[in-house]
Write a protein that holds these residues in place. Structure first.
Motif, PDB file in Angstrom:
ATOM      1  N   SER A 101      -0.557   9.495   1.449  1.00 45.98           N
ATOM      2  CA  SER A 101      -0.299   8.413   0.504  1.00 45.98           C
ATOM      3  C   SER A 101       0.883   8.741  -0.393  1.00 45.98           C
ATOM      4  O   SER A 101       1.246   7.968  -1.249  1.00 45.98           O
ATOM      5  N   TYR A 102       1.476   9.906  -0.175  1.00 45.19           N
ATOM      6  CA  TYR A 102       2.612  10.278  -1.008  1.00 45.19           C
ATOM      7  C   TYR A 102       3.888   9.760  -0.421  1.00 45.19           C
ATOM      8  O   TYR A 102       4.055   9.678   0.771  1.00 45.19           O
ATOM      9  N   SER A 103       4.792   9.467  -1.303  1.00 45.36           N
ATOM     10  CA  SER A 103       6.080   9.053  -0.802  1.00 45.36           C
ATOM     11  C   SER A 103       6.937  10.288  -0.630  1.00 45.36           C
ATOM     12  O   SER A 103       6.689  11.314  -1.221  1.00 45.36           O
ATOM     13  N   ARG A 317       2.549  -1.490  -2.886  1.00 41.97           N
ATOM     14  CA  ARG A 317       2.634  -0.099  -2.430  1.00 41.97           C
ATOM     15  C   ARG A 317       2.353   0.026  -0.928  1.00 41.97           C
ATOM     16  O   ARG A 317       1.927   1.068  -0.460  1.00 41.97           O
ATOM     17  N   PRO A 320       6.328   1.574   0.072  1.00 40.14           N
ATOM     18  CA  PRO A 320       7.262   1.730  -1.045  1.00 40.14           C
ATOM     19  C   PRO A 320       8.572   2.340  -0.574  1.00 40.14           C
ATOM     20  O   PRO A 320       8.591   3.241   0.250  1.00 40.14           O
ATOM     21  N   GLN A 352      -8.508  -1.702   2.162  1.00 37.88           N
ATOM     22  CA  GLN A 352      -7.236  -0.985   2.091  1.00 37.88           C
ATOM     23  C   GLN A 352      -6.861  -0.443   3.461  1.00 37.88           C
ATOM     24  O   GLN A 352      -7.693   0.142   4.153  1.00 37.88           O
ATOM     25  N   ARG A 459      -0.381   5.835   9.298  1.00 37.25           N
ATOM     26  CA  ARG A 459       0.008   6.794   8.258  1.00 37.25           C
ATOM     27  C   ARG A 459       0.529   8.096   8.870  1.00 37.25           C
ATOM     28  O   ARG A 459       1.041   8.949   8.173  1.00 37.25           O
TER      29      ARG A 459
ATOM     30  N   ASN B  34       6.177   6.203  -8.779  1.00 35.33           N
ATOM     31  CA  ASN B  34       5.216   5.112  -8.574  1.00 35.33           C
ATOM     32  C   ASN B  34       5.300   4.612  -7.143  1.00 35.33           C
ATOM     33  O   ASN B  34       5.045   3.466  -6.849  1.00 35.33           O
ATOM     34  N   GLN B  35       5.660   5.503  -6.248  1.00 35.46           N
ATOM     35  CA  GLN B  35       5.860   5.093  -4.861  1.00 35.46           C
ATOM     36  C   GLN B  35       4.763   5.567  -3.924  1.00 35.46           C
ATOM     37  O   GLN B  35       5.013   5.795  -2.747  1.00 35.46           O
ATOM     38  N   TYR B  36       3.583   5.743  -4.437  1.00 34.00           N
ATOM     39  CA  TYR B  36       2.508   6.153  -3.547  1.00 34.00           C
ATOM     40  C   TYR B  36       1.959   4.964  -2.775  1.00 34.00           C
ATOM     41  O   TYR B  36       1.858   3.867  -3.304  1.00 34.00           O
ATOM     42  N   LYS B  37       1.552   5.261  -1.552  1.00 36.38           N
ATOM     43  CA  LYS B  37       0.749   4.283  -0.834  1.00 36.38           C
ATOM     44  C   LYS B  37      -0.688   4.422  -1.313  1.00 36.38           C
ATOM     45  O   LYS B  37      -1.064   5.455  -1.874  1.00 36.38           O
ATOM     46  N   ALA B  38      -1.477   3.414  -1.059  1.00 39.55           N
ATOM     47  CA  ALA B  38      -2.897   3.522  -1.391  1.00 39.55           C
ATOM     48  C   ALA B  38      -3.503   4.654  -0.558  1.00 39.55           C
ATOM     49  O   ALA B  38      -3.203   4.792   0.622  1.00 39.55           O
TER      50      ALA B  38
END
Lengths: 548, 206
Positions: A101-103, A317, A320, A352, A459, B34-38
């Motif tokens: 879930s991290y960018s 999100r 993103p 989700q 993902r 603020n670029q996290y995915k759920a």
């Protein structure tokens, strides 16, 4: 036959049992593709049967301009925008080790490089998006509604002349195909036209250059690819399409420009007989727009607050950093699709991860209308009727996909529980040392494979990889997203077997949540799919074996 | 079995969008975006820390906030040494659900001594302007006291306020929990784990 046209046999199994398997699909195919299951968008059976394929051409989108209005000009070839930067953003795991879930740490795509023709800046009220928190999309949506897309002039050739005011969008508008409304009406429109032109030039060329044998290896490979594509084009241009044959062809990957049509046919959204397509699409799009109207009729306060809240915080999100998905217009489309689907499926509602699943459809369908990378495109530049068509098509196709995996998302998610359990059993049978190692390290499959099921590996892979994977899933048939996917996941895990067996609990979990698939190409995906196919053929009807 | 563990397991729970992933990443990687995915299922992170002169690896499970995923808890909660409950001070709903997050955790993790299991509550997003605030400090602290004096911190993952302090307390309490667990293990050298499937106990990470 098809396998021979392609140098690397990505489907080594093609010789054994394939044809019988594929024929056995034909009944399923009919079930999936031919039935008029247009209520598939809902839990509840739609009570009032509509007249099938009624041609109500009078009420057809008055927005569609007359065909004659479109000048017969050569359709430009798609520009392959490599856009490595945007590609990197499309992964969730550029930097190992970071959870899915991290960018990526290679920050901030929001302050996009000046060279990107990203037009959100032209709408001043939207510039705040980057700074805005997760909670604010309502206002910015209102802004995008006010942006009158109907004003956009069709036909990119006229644009420079007709836009008197300086508009940063003009560069991007050149990337819109000149005949978008025709394409919305007939998805094969520009493909057919280009094909006719190409075959004219080809025959001229072959007459002229019969003896110029300068063709290098590269050119030969290119021509194999071209032949394959031409074959696919001719196949799709037929008046009626044999679904079994289409599945066979699609299994090995669908050429990019044919994908929108092929997916819609494979999903049973678009009817196989060409004569029925246009009227069906019109009907389905109208149906969707009345669903939207109904769902949002009572305004913001009339929405199911719990569902809406979740969608509202998830959509921004979804991906993103990718321009398309940071765009207010695209986000608004996705919000509507998800909300309408959710309230029509009260047993699951919105969960989700479903937001991830809608993005390949939207991108692929958008690609029909433009000549540039969809991920870099500002969809608010499209005429409204075209945008509505993309949205509606995405909704129905998402619905079709979710029909096959609904129990992944209902209470307690039994579909996922079952799949993960079966995957663990399967891996224990086909890679006992790995299974034993995971067990001795106290790694539970649920700890990593839950996400693999819930988001269909989206993902873990790039969207490009996912799209290629879905060609095969859709070719496999209605169960693929639950059944075949299980074998893909098992093959995917086993791929890292050796590495994993050298790791401890912590190492394993960290590795599995940021797998090194960033550089995966179609070829890697095809190897994975082939392995999954073999596993599927071997174990599909042998449950009793691997429960032992 | 009785040697000192150098691992501690921490679970982070709370409603969707309250900033669990951001808090984790601020604590572990010292950065905010603020670029996290759920989060789907749960994400896993680790951090090497020193508590009372002991080197410990903290394993953090950052869970998904949507209610639908709660059935998944068992796979992640078991063997936890501390549970962090996060809410958004600008959303009273996210505060009101703390009760059910706590209950759900105790049911699914089934710790030996639920009454004294260490929780820590974090009220996040205090960087947002004051007039947006929906839960007062007093209200939050009253709740924490009523649940057996749960330590309470007001944090901002965005501006790195109180994050380090909060996690120090989390680490301390987790370590204490392990010590009490060890006493239990002395008393009952053969803990019984009842599980329907035949997998070995996930239990502790010794």
């Amino acid at each position: 036959m098809l396998g021979m046209t392609r140098p690397p046999p990505t489907r080594p199994h093609i010789g054994f049992g394939t044809s019988s398997r594929l024929t056995s699909y034909s009944s399923a195919a009919i079930e999936w593709a031919d039935e008029d299951a247009w209520d598939s968008g809902s839990d509840s059976e739609s009570a009032a049967p509509k007249p099938l394929y009624s041609r109500k051409s009078s009420s057809i989108d008055n927005a569609v301009p007359q065909q004659t209005a479109t000048p017969a000009q050569p359709v430009p070839n798609r520009k392959r925008t490599p856009s490595t930067s945007s590609l990197a953003f499309s992964y969730t795991h550029v930097n190992a080790p970071s959870p899915s879930s991290y960018s990526p740490q290679t920050e901030p795509p929001i302050q996009t490089s000046p060279k990107a023709s990203w037009t959100m800046v032209s709408k001043p009220s939207e510039t705040g998006i980057a700074k805005e928190d997760e909670k604010t999309p309502v206002d910015k949506r209102r802004v995008s509604e006010e942006f009158d897309v109907d004003e956009i002039v069709l036909g990119s050739m006229d644009l420079e002349a007709s836009t008197s005011k300086p508009n940063r969008g003009s560069v991007e508008r050149d990337n819109i195909r000149p005949d978008v409304s025709d394409i919305a009406h007939d998805p094969l429109h520009w493909i057919r036209r280009r094909h006719e032109e190409n075959s004219r030039t080809r025959s001229r060329n072959s007459e002229a250059s019969g003896h110029t044998k300068t063709a290098s290896q590269l050119m030969r490979e290119q021509s194999i690819k071209t032949n394959r594509r031409n074959k696919f084009v001719e196949f799709l241009l037929a008046e009626d399409i044999n679904i079994v044959e289409l599945r066979k062809m699609a299994w090995n990957g669908i050429p990019e420009e044919l994908r929108p049509v092929a997916w819609q046919l494979l999903l049973g959204y678009m009817p196989l007989p060409a004569a029925l397509r246009s009227s069906t699409l019109i009907r389905k799009r109208e149906e969707y727009s009345s669903l939207v109207e109904l769902s949002f009729a009572r305004g913001r306060d009339g929405l199911d607050q719990q569902i809406w809240h979740q969608i509202e915080i998830d959509v921004p999100r979804t991906r993103p950093g990718v321009q398309l998905w940071m765009n207010a217009t695209a986000q608004k489309c996705i919000e509507r699709i998800l909300y309408v689907w959710a309230i029509r499926h009260p047993a699951s509602g919105y969960v989700q991860g479903i937001n991830d699943l809608v993005t390949p459809f939207f991108q692929v369908f958008l690609s029909s209308y433009i000549t540039t990378d969809p991920e870099l495109f500002d969809p608010s530049l499209l005429p409204k009727n075209v945008l509505n068509a993309i949205e509606a098509d995405s909704f129905w196709c998402l619905s079709r996909l979710l029909d096959g995996i609904q129990d992944n998302y209902i209470f307690a998610q039994p579909g996922i529980q079952r799949s993960v359990k079966r995957m663990a059993e399967l891996v224990a049978r086909i890679d006992a040392p790995l299974a034993a190692h995971l067990q001795s390290e106290n790694v539970e499959f649920m700890q990593f494979a839950f996400r693999w099921m819930n988001c269909l590996l989206m993902r873990e892979m790039s969207v490009k990889n996912t799209i290629r994977m879905w060609d095969t899933y859709l070719a496999e048939g209605p169960d693929a997203f639950s059944q075949f996917h299980l074998y893909v996941c098992s093959a995917f895990l086993i791929k890292w077997s050796k590495k994993l067996q050298e790791m401890d609990f912590q190492g394993i979990i960290m590795f599995l949540q940021s797998l090194p698939t960033q550089s995966w190409t179609d070829h890697d995906i095809e190897l994975l799919l082939s392995h999954a196919f073999v596993l599927n053929s071997t174990w599909q009807n042998a449950q009793s074996h691997f429960q032992a | 079995m009785l040697q000192k563990r150098s691992l501690m397991k921490v679970i982070i729970l709370g409603d969707s969008g309250v900033g669990k992933t951001s808090l984790m990443n601020q604590y572990v990687n010292k950065r905010f975006t603020n670029q996290y995915k759920a989060t789907i299922g749960a994400d896993f992170l680790t951090k090497e820390i020193t508590v009372d002169d002991k080197q410990v690896t903290m394993q953090l499970w950052d869970t998904a906030g949507q209610e639908r995923f709660q059935s998944l808890g068992v796979a992640f909660y078991r063997g936890a040494d501390c549970c962090v409950l996060v809410y958004d001070v600008n959303s009273s709903k996210s505060f009101e659900t703390l009760d059910s997050w706590r209950d759900e955790f105790l049911i699914q993790a089934s710790p030996r001594d639920p009454e004294n299991f260490p929780f820590v509550v974090l009220g996040n997003k205090i960087d947002v302007e004051e007039n947006k605030r929906q839960v007062t400090q007093k209200r939050a602290m009253t709740w924490c006291q009523s649940k057996g004096n749960i330590p309470y911190f007001e944090t901002s993952a965005k501006e790195a306020i109180n994050v380090e302090q909060a996690f120090q307390t989390i680490a301390k309490n987790a370590l204490q929990q392990q010590d009490t667990d060890d006493i239990y293990e002395n008393d009952y050298p053969d803990p019984i784990t009842i599980k329907p499937d035949s997998n070995p106990s996930y239990g502790c990470n010794c």
